[in-house]
Write an enzyme that holds these catalytic residues in place. Sequence first.
Site, PDB file in Angstrom:
ATOM      1  CB  THR A 243       8.463  13.746   1.699  1.00 31.32           C
ATOM      2  OG1 THR A 243       8.836  12.698   2.598  1.00 31.32           O
ATOM      3  CG2 THR A 243       7.433  14.643   2.335  1.00 31.32           C
ATOM      4  CG  ASP A 244      13.258  12.254  -2.651  1.00 35.49           C
ATOM      5  OD1 ASP A 244      13.580  11.186  -2.097  1.00 35.49           O
ATOM      6  OD2 ASP A 244      13.772  12.657  -3.700  1.00 35.49           O
ATOM      7  CD1 TRP A 245      14.228   7.558   2.833  1.00 35.99           C
ATOM      8  CD2 TRP A 245      12.516   8.041   1.506  1.00 35.99           C
ATOM      9  NE1 TRP A 245      13.379   6.457   2.822  1.00 35.99           N
ATOM     10  CE2 TRP A 245      12.323   6.729   2.017  1.00 35.99           C
ATOM     11  CE3 TRP A 245      11.538   8.562   0.648  1.00 35.99           C
ATOM     12  CZ2 TRP A 245      11.209   5.947   1.698  1.00 35.99           C
ATOM     13  CZ3 TRP A 245      10.425   7.782   0.322  1.00 35.99           C
ATOM     14  CH2 TRP A 245      10.278   6.498   0.849  1.00 35.99           C
ATOM     15  CG  PHE A 246      16.019  12.895   5.480  1.00 35.27           C
ATOM     16  CD1 PHE A 246      15.568  12.805   6.779  1.00 35.27           C
ATOM     17  CD2 PHE A 246      16.939  11.952   5.039  1.00 35.27           C
ATOM     18  CE1 PHE A 246      16.027  11.812   7.633  1.00 35.27           C
ATOM     19  CE2 PHE A 246      17.402  10.956   5.872  1.00 35.27           C
ATOM     20  CZ  PHE A 246      16.944  10.888   7.180  1.00 35.27           C
ATOM     21  N   GLY A 247      12.707  15.207   2.692  1.00 36.31           N
ATOM     22  CA  GLY A 247      12.348  16.401   1.934  1.00 36.31           C
ATOM     23  C   GLY A 247      11.604  17.430   2.767  1.00 36.31           C
TER      24      GLY A 247
END
Length: 778
Positions: free
Chosen positions: A272-276
């Site tokens: 994931t993108d960070w916190f996605g």
Amino acid sequence: MIKYCIFSIFCFLPFLIWADELPQLGKAPLEKVIQAMTVDEKIRLLTGTGEVAEDILVAVGETDKIVPGAAGTTYPILRLGIPAMVMADGPAGLRISARRDSCPRTFYCTAFPVATLLASTWNTDLVQQVGQAMGNEVLEYGCDILLAPALNIHRNPLCGRNFEYYSEDPFLTGKIAVAMVKGIQQNGVGTSVKHFAVNNQETNRIANDAILSPRAMREIYLKGFEMVVKEANPWTVMSSYNKINGVYTSESYDLLTTILRKEWGYQGMVVTDWFGGRDAVGQVQAGNDLLMPGKIRQQDSIRQALKTGKLSMADVDRNVRRVLELILKTPRFKGYPYSEQPDLKAHASVTREAAAEGMILLKNDGKTLPLAADVRDIAVFGNTSYQFIAGGTGSGDVEEAYSVSLEEGLTGAGFILDKGLKQHYLDYIRAEEAKIDWKKYNHVTPPRIVECTLDEGLIRRKAEETDMAMITIGRNAGEYSDRKVKDDFELCADEREMLEKVTRIFHQEGKKVVVILNIGGVIETASWKDRPDAILLAWQGGQEGGNSVADILSGKVNPSGKLPMTFPVRYEDAASSENFPLIGDEEALDIYREFYTGPKGTDRPNIDFTRYEEGIYVGYRYFDKYRVDVSYPFGFGLSYTGFTYSKPRYLRTEQGYEFSCTVTNTGKIPGKEVVQLYIAAPGKTMVKPQKELKAFAKTKILAPGESEVVRLVVGLSELASFDEQASCWAVESGRYLAIWGSSSRDCRLKQSFTLRQAVTGEEVHRVLLPVRQLEELY
């Protein structure tokens, strides 16, 4: 004492025997290792090491124990021989901390040119060299995965992160990204191609729903990713924040499994993108293997879903297997003895060469450039001349040891800059910077400093005392918010005043004026480009940017960059202008925070959802189709010399077509030319763009009078368009036109060829369809 030792041995002996029997990663079969993992270890491996509840607008998931400043690490399970894996930003060079409390030495990285500039080289060999240098720093500083390259499409001129992306064209995007991935991964480290997919705005990027047709999605927004996956095999793919047609990409089985793995054959890991995303269970089920940087809530959700049967252990094990397969490939697992001392001097040379090759000469009246031998004394105007912008902000930033300004580059090249004017600017900039609260702009683009007021008497004295004037216009952008039309895409009033005064007064003295554009994205040029004698689009050239500009101005390098996007006359001329957010930075940040506090709504156009009403007509496809005037067309770029094209030929092959033509340098200076091949399709069964880029090549440096035969291959599949009704790629029969161009609107040669039989490709899955009927959208 002896009794105590004997007692200790007997106490720990069972543990030692048990530890020896545990399967170890890399020694035992992978399935044995997975079987030996506890449920909690599996969950931890899939959720990073951030261990946070929620957080925003900070660098998260980094580990000071391994590589300070790295973006994040995976969870180590030492009893099974599973080390942590280190992941670090970024697209313009490795982003780690340059200074560490425990060590007096520094750990600087090279700030390479931004992605848009690299695409402007149209030179895949050179881009691969940049990737090799960048990947070497990843390796030597002890990282395993570089979170790059980013290859989203320039759908709109105002996207805040366009500088991190390559082009408005999917074919150019794909080829440049393939070269970058190959270059980085030659070092035995991995890449994470991002942001997959349709991530084309920063405003509410974390929850925006991109609504588009299957054809636009596959032909424009997925095409570059497909090329990279099939031609370069990136180690990881990063899912984007946004939704596509109602579903978060990181929770989309259709995107991450059906298309990426089943249709394209991808075997690597998805992160994931960070916190996605919102739903950790849905992410695991979709095939998003690693959730970064890791949140306690995600771990709890997965654990509870396994207990209730909502999530199967088979899905968890599948994702765990992919993470472990990746760890097995990493330098850290293999015990690479990283030096923490990459050859920064050699890499600086690479970035200087690449930056110069990607800079674009937009105007050169009266052969103003290269500067004549008798032009030595220069009056340099503009704040940015003395604070040259190396690259964008946010995760695309780099901690470099130095950054060469335009003023420093010119001085190093032997030019003499007016000292009084220089001091005037430095004093002004220093005073204005003292007024800024820099803590507010951590990871966010700081405000632009207004140009200082210039008295006409001062300008006139400089016009009398110097040989010419140089003006730098600067722009910067980054994460969380998009650019604006007023005072960003368009020049500010203070910039217009400076430009008007300097050009008018210097021209009255018979002196020439050159404008340098130190920008990361497209700006308006049509209303003022007639004023200066020459315009050099320098982009953001990394830490050697000032030297690279000086190399071009002095004639050491003949410019050969070409635009990877279109410069419109007005912002409103862009096809997506009515379907893009135009809000202030503070409002954009407030919307970003909503993701953590609960969204206010889901019905705000261009914020909660964005309609891609332009379909496949992005960039030059739109401007050509609807015959809209442009300021500078896609593929445009001048040279200090001239080139002619001749002898076009083509040959039908089993796989497609081979095209060739002869390019000759007709001028008096050695130089390179970018040869662009566009194909116009019949358009009998499907609506088609007037023409599309299907191949390109850059010549070697051609001496005056020298020729080169350029050969380009176009596979039959590259002539295909996506047929939504049949859900397949289809190649029409009929008469095609091959167009050789120096830009999309500078066509040098044309030749027709006929495909007598249509070709229908294998049917693909009908997935990611819009939640509304297409008739409602287009």
